[in-house]
Enzyme design. Structure first.
Site, short mmCIF file in Angstrom:
data_model
loop_
_atom_site.label_atom_id
_atom_site.label_comp_id
_atom_site.label_asym_id
_atom_site.label_seq_id
_atom_site.Cartn_x
_atom_site.Cartn_y
_atom_site.Cartn_z
N GLY A 159 0.96 -1.31 0.01
CA GLY A 159 0.11 0.15 -0.09
C GLY A 159 0.84 1.21 0.00
N ARG B 239 8.90 -24.24 4.12
CA ARG B 239 8.27 -24.11 5.12
C ARG B 239 7.04 -25.27 5.45
NH1 ARG B 239 7.56 -17.30 5.07
NH2 ARG B 239 9.35 -17.12 5.82
#
Lengths: 639, 250
Positions: free
Chosen positions: A47, A332
């Protein structure tokens, strides 16, 4: 509304798509840019970088965040680093290799063209950040240092101690601040988006609540960009900040935007284990620790000896044993499941037996304590502060926790959702990580979208637009404002017996137990039965005190949890329809003989994009088939 | 453990506040300070009282949202630690803990323990950046930077903008915050170009926002959860004097 998923992938070989796109795209005349107003919701890496860059280009930008300052967005907490295909190490890295690693790491569930573009602009990100004054780690010769990270065999991760996210976010925040001073960006902090407004099918504004005064306001614009992060807090406990929520993207979903692959949730293997019921969040220990730490549990079940008293031959370094070529650097999802497995076998360590050791004694012996301090000092300190244990003297205890969400609003190649004028960037969209994200790739994607992709592609939408924006008192805005007010009043008037936290915690338990690291048809059916019951109870029995006319943290929280109570169901529903295991989505029914994820490429090589049909209604799925032209799909192996 | 809390409650910026006493019971040593407040808040809601408002977000000591004065010290008794990273094992059964918001006229109170720190944002907006727009940046390795300089810049860049320095200072000075940014950027070649303009503008904004001056007592450094050093203030003063002098000559 009939929906067709058009990915708008440019033609040509994958390596030329982005440059072809830029050659062909329509431009907005510089003098006309200031006529277009853009709303950017969220001030994290995606953003802030988008708002700053759009401002630099000459657009009129309004940027919103719920925190007291844009500098506090949760990107700030990313520790380990940011990937870029610079090949400064001369170790065989290239744009193609980063592209390939990301596609493979995502278990062949990401869109090729987007991922290649990501790898291409990764090199520009580093240049841009260095020019902004981001103090990356350097070698004595003055050049940038790199480290390696899970899921890659090259060293391509740039870092700033254990605070890479902080430094990159401050770089973007400073660029944003410069534009605020220049008047191209107006910043609205402590302001929360509560609805999206559509006019004639286009996204034309948002409804917000000023968190201090409680004022409900309409903001009109020519386009809306959502950069509001992920939905990990649907699990209650996660490594997300307490304020992270699904509200913006979920409101957009309820207005017709498709939500893609919500079941792809990443469980991070190296977090500090839960210590009690009061626990409010989980703390991540950077994955970079696995570069030098060795993961093990005792070979014997229920071995309660102090870790330092367990001799070498009675330890099971299970990642090194099962995945000899990647060892402790296995991706992961694989490392997380392996930890769950050994704990399920009764070999877990620490309170409750939900933990494994991450041991630095070998690295300290090899490099000396000073070097380890230099690399991870702040992480070791943080660990000691939280657990009271010193990881230089005894192994850390770690356990997987919800960390990142690969799913998000569906977007096309231009990062626009199926609602024209609604763009979605960063973690909030679904696009680049497939079913599993590699370490140090979130920062890369957030900044790629914000600095380099969206500011280009949004111009194409504007160039084709004649009706820029509508007045903020248009009936659609008025209607949405009324709906927002009514919902807040309803929350305040229930006066039930349970707190918002109690509901959130219950929802989290349902999600973690049934829709967490391992899922089955029956666990998912159970979650789908339980969530609507809990949701109904919430709307009858939640207690939200105070008023809507001033700062009211309970009211803010209630609105977010209300959305999670609907969203959790969507997540479980998506997990139920995906009858395969891939990346962060593991269905126990679908695994190989040695317990690895078993994909079903014939049936499930698609993006599942869900269309809202109403509360208590089943959503409808739309499928975007994933075509692999460049990469050959294979079973992911890190052995 | 059981604790007595004296907490500052204030409805909004317009009303005056007062200390209210609460009992925190069955607090575990493993809890963080904010988790202890969560427990107290849950009990307040159950009794029909509005919860204590406080800022918090990441709860990992990095976002800079949380911050309260605990027994007279910003972020509490443990050095180099934010409130969210302070754990209850540093308190003992029967303790009385006084909890207040940051107190400084440039940080007006919004509610209870929540204050308005947007003055910090305005200081950064006045010059705390390098003026490079997206695109066109040279290769990241085009300018080698001595490791020592990069490390020093990083030391200063670690500031989380929490405002503890201001809360700790008897003059409510923001010198440590401002000097951390001036140092971070000034120590790097990328920030040299605008160094003079930056320091003059940031100091001017700091004064306009009503922050006090520095009288070298060092309480800011002691309170800083990121151990930002006083050296930065000296560095900023040098840069300021130099810039002022050059400006006059021009």
């Amino acid at each position: 509304m009939s929906i067709t998923l058009e990915s708008k992938i440019p033609s040509g070989p994958v390596g030329q798509k982005w440059s072809r796109y830029r050659q062909d795209m329509k431009l907005v005349n510089p003098a006309n840019k200031r006529k277009f107003d853009v709303i950017v919701v969220g001030s994290g890496l995606a953003g802030a970088s988008a708002a700053a860059t759009l401002g630099e280009l000459g657009y009129n930008v309004k940027c919103f965040c719920f925190q007291d300052s844009p500098r506090r967005a949760h990107s700030i907490a990313a520790q380990g680093g940011i990937n870029a295909a610079k090949n400064y190490r001369n170790d065989g890295d290239s744009i193609y290799r980063l592209f390939y690693d990301t596609i493979k790491g995502g278990d062949f569930r990401a869109r090729e063209a987007n991922v290649h573009r990501l790898a291409e602009v990764s090199v520009n990100i580093i240049d841009q950040c260095v020019a902004q004054g981001v103090p990356f780690a350097r070698e004595y010769g003055g050049l940038l240092d790199n480290r390696s990270f899970g899921g890659a065999q090259v060293s391509r991760t740039f870092y700033a101690r254990g605070q890479t996210g902080q430094q990159l976010l401050l770089g973007a925040y400073q660029a944003l601040s410069r534009q605020i001073a220049a008047g191209t960006v107006t910043m609205y902090s402590r302001t929360e988006m509560l609805d999206l407004v559509l006019i004639d099918g286009h996204a034309k504004g948002i409804i917000t609540r000023d968190l201090i005064s409680g004022a409900i306001e309409a903001h009109s614009a020519s386009a809306v960009v959502l950069a509001t992060g992920g939905y990990g807090n649907v699990f209650y406990l996660s490594t997300n900040a307490k304020g992270c929520n699904v509200t913006s993207t979920f409101r957009a979903y309820k207005k017709g935007a498709l939500f893609a692959n919500p079941c792809y949730t990443q469980i991070h293997p190296t977090c500090i284990p839960v210590s009690g019921d009061y626990q409010s969040k989980l703390t991540l220990m950077s994955e970079s620790l696995r570069n030098d730490g060795r993961v093990w549990v005792p070979k014997k079940e229920g071995d309660n000896r102090h870790p330092n008293e367990i001799p070498e031959n009675e330890r099971d370094y299970y990642l090194e044993r099962k995945y000899p070529s990647y060892g402790n650097l296995a991706p992961r999802d694989i490392a997380s499941r392996a930890a769950k497995q050994v704990c399920d076998e009764g070999r877990g360590v620490g309170p409750g037996g939900r933990g494994v050791y991450l041991d630095f004694s070998a690295a300290i012996q090899r490099f000396g304590r000073k070097k380890i301090e230099e690399r991870y000092g702040n992480l070791f300190e943080m660990y000691e502060r939280i657990t009271g244990e010193n990881a230089y003297d005894q192994p850390m205890r770690i356990y997987p926790a919800v960390h990142y969400t690969m799913g998000g609003l569906w977007v096309d190649y231009e990062l626009m959702s199926n609602i024209p004028g609604l763009f979605v960037i960063g973690e909030a969209n679904f696009s680049d990580h497939g079913a599993n994200r590699l370490g140090a790739s979130a920062l890369m994607q957030g900044l790629a979208d914000g600095y380099f992709v969206l500011p280009q592609t949004i111009g194409g939408y504007f160039a084709a637009q004649k009706n820029g924006k509508y007045p903020a008192d248009h009936p659609e805005f008025r209607k949405a404002e009324e709906e927002v007010r009514a919902r807040l009043n309803r929350l305040l008037s229930i006066n039930g017996k349970k707190t918002v936290t109690e509901f959130h915690r219950e929802l989290g338990k349902i999600m973690w137990d049934n829709v967490g690291m391992a899922r089955t048809e029956s666990s998912l059916m159970h979650a789908l039965e339980r969530i609507p019951v809990l949701r109904q109870e919430f709307w009858e029995n939640v207690n939200v005190l105070g008023s809507g006319d001033d700062l009211n943290p309970a009211l803010e929280y209630a609105g977010r949890v209300a959305d999670f109570l609907e969203f959790g169901e969507l997540l479980a529903y998506d997990a139920l329809q995906r009858e395969e295991s891939c990346g962060g989505h593991f269905r126990e029914e679908y695994q190989t003989e040695d317990g690895e994820a078993l994909r079903n490429d014939d049936k499930y090589s698609y993006v599942a994009a869900w269309e809202y049909k109403g509360v208590d209604q089943f959503p409808t799925v739309h499928k975007e088939d994933l075509k692999y032209e460049e990469v050959k799909m294979s079973q992911r192996s890190y052995k | 453990m059981n604790l007595t809390l004296r907490v500052w409650r204030q409805k909004n910026a317009k009303t005056s506040g007062q200390f209210v006493t609460y009992q925190a019971t069955d607090i575990s040593a493993e809890m963080s300070f904010l988790e202890m407040l969560d427990v107290v808040n849950e009990e307040l809601i159950k009794k029909g009282e509005e919860q204590i408002a406080f800022d918090h977000d990441c709860r990992e000591g990095i976002c800079g949202s949380c911050g309260m004065v605990i027994n007279g010290t910003p972020h509490g008794p443990l050095s180099a630690t934010t409130t969210c990273q302070l754990h209850m094992r540093f308190f003992k059964d029967g303790d009385t803990i006084t909890i207040e918001p940051w107190r400084a006229s440039s940080f007006p109170i919004i509610k209870d323990l929540v204050v308005d720190r947007t003055a910090f944002d305005r200081i950064i907006q006045s010059g705390g950046f390098v003026s490079v727009s997206t695109g066109g940046a040279p290769d990241g390795n085009a300018i080698p930077i001595p490791k020592e300089d990069a490390d020093k810049a990083m030391d200063a860049a670690q500031c989380i903008g929490c405002g503890a320095c201001v809360a700790a200072c008897k003059n409510a000075s923001a010198m440590l915050f401002v000097s951390a940014k001036v140092s971070h950027l000034g120590l790097l070649p990328q920030g040299h170009v605008e160094a003079d303009r930056r320091v003059l503008n940031m100091v001017a904004t700091m004064d306009e926002e009503g922050f006090g001056n520095c009288t070298n007592t060092g309480s800011c450094e002691a309170a800083c959860p990121k151990e930002i050093s006083l050296d930065n203030i000296a560095r900023m003063n040098r840069a300021y004097a130099k810039a002022l002098f050059k400006n006059k000559l021009a």
